[in-house]
Design a protein around this motif. Sequence first.
Motif, mmCIF file in Angstrom:
data_model
loop_
_atom_site.group_PDB
_atom_site.id
_atom_site.type_symbol
_atom_site.label_atom_id
_atom_site.label_comp_id
_atom_site.label_asym_id
_atom_site.label_seq_id
_atom_site.Cartn_x
_atom_site.Cartn_y
_atom_site.Cartn_z
ATOM 1 N N PHE A 102 20.568 54.403 32.947
ATOM 2 C CA PHE A 102 21.282 54.905 34.312
ATOM 3 C C PHE A 102 20.163 53.754 35.586
ATOM 4 O O PHE A 102 21.607 53.826 36.339
ATOM 5 N N GLU A 103 18.673 54.391 35.833
ATOM 6 C CA GLU A 103 18.433 53.710 37.189
ATOM 7 C C GLU A 103 18.347 51.853 37.659
ATOM 8 O O GLU A 103 18.989 52.603 38.468
ATOM 9 N N SER A 104 18.386 51.856 36.458
ATOM 10 C CA SER A 104 18.692 50.280 36.886
ATOM 11 C C SER A 104 19.578 49.847 37.067
ATOM 12 O O SER A 104 20.276 49.125 37.820
ATOM 13 N N SER A 105 21.015 50.224 36.232
ATOM 14 C CA SER A 105 22.404 49.951 36.911
ATOM 15 C C SER A 105 22.436 50.144 38.343
ATOM 16 O O SER A 105 23.000 49.692 39.270
ATOM 17 N N THR A 142 18.288 46.467 55.602
ATOM 18 C CA THR A 142 17.343 47.427 54.751
ATOM 19 C C THR A 142 17.360 48.967 54.418
ATOM 20 O O THR A 142 17.705 49.283 54.609
ATOM 21 N N ASP A 143 16.670 48.147 53.144
ATOM 22 C CA ASP A 143 17.219 50.320 52.812
ATOM 23 C C ASP A 143 16.025 50.319 51.529
ATOM 24 O O ASP A 143 15.310 49.428 50.967
ATOM 25 N N SER A 144 16.517 51.719 50.634
ATOM 26 C CA SER A 144 14.964 52.054 50.076
ATOM 27 C C SER A 144 15.807 52.910 48.747
ATOM 28 O O SER A 144 16.365 53.404 49.234
ATOM 29 N N TYR A 145 15.496 52.658 47.608
ATOM 30 C CA TYR A 145 15.755 53.431 46.329
ATOM 31 C C TYR A 145 14.329 54.253 45.508
ATOM 32 O O TYR A 145 13.577 53.706 45.264
ATOM 33 N N VAL A 146 14.653 55.316 45.499
ATOM 34 C CA VAL A 146 13.165 55.902 44.987
ATOM 35 C C VAL A 146 13.777 56.623 43.398
ATOM 36 O O VAL A 146 14.959 57.114 43.024
ATOM 37 N N PRO A 147 13.469 55.563 42.650
ATOM 38 C CA PRO A 147 13.813 56.184 41.410
ATOM 39 C C PRO A 147 13.572 57.217 40.558
ATOM 40 O O PRO A 147 12.012 57.999 41.135
ATOM 41 N N VAL A 148 14.291 57.979 40.193
ATOM 42 C CA VAL A 148 13.429 59.176 39.397
ATOM 43 C C VAL A 148 12.322 58.586 38.384
ATOM 44 O O VAL A 148 11.246 60.322 38.221
#
Length: 155
Positions: free
Chosen positions: A39-42, A127-133
Motif C-alpha cells: 500500500f505504501e509503495s503504491s 518538490t514534495d515529500s511523503y512520510v511513509p507509515v
Amino acid sequence: MSARLHQFSRSLAQDARGAMVIETAIVAPVLLLLALGGFESSRIVARQTELQTAAAEAAAIVRASPPTTAAHRTTVRDVVKTSLGLQDANVTVTEKYRCGDAEAIVTDKTTCGADDAVATYIEVVITDSYVPVWTSFGVGSTVDYRVDRMVFISS
C-alpha cells in the motif's frame, strides 16, 4: 511408562485442532506487513506519477503560451500548485538562458556576450515529500520528490 509416553505423543501428533491458530499467529503478521508495504509503495509511486503529470501539464502550458513576464510565470506556478495541492515554495517557474554554444544555463541574460545567440528556457521545478507509515516504526525515511522540466521557448 514408555508405552504411555509413546501413545500420548502419537495422539498429540494426530490432533490438529490448534494447528490453524498457530499457523495464523505466525502468518498473519507477515501478511499484514506485506499488505502495508504494498500500500505504501503504491502511494509513493502514485505521488511521483502525479508530480510528473503536473510537470508535463506545466510544460504544455508554457509551450502553448510562453510566459514572458513574472506575472505569467506566477500564473503557471499557481496552476501547478493548485492541481497538486502544494505551497508556493514547492513550485518554481524560472526563466533561464543559454549563451551561444555554451553548455551552461544561466539565470541572467546579461552575462551573455553581445554576439551570442541567446536561447530562452522556462524551468519548472516541483518538490514534495511523503512520510511513509513505516517510518514511525524506525524503518526507512521520508521520500523526497523533485521533478524538473526545462522547456525551450526561443532563440
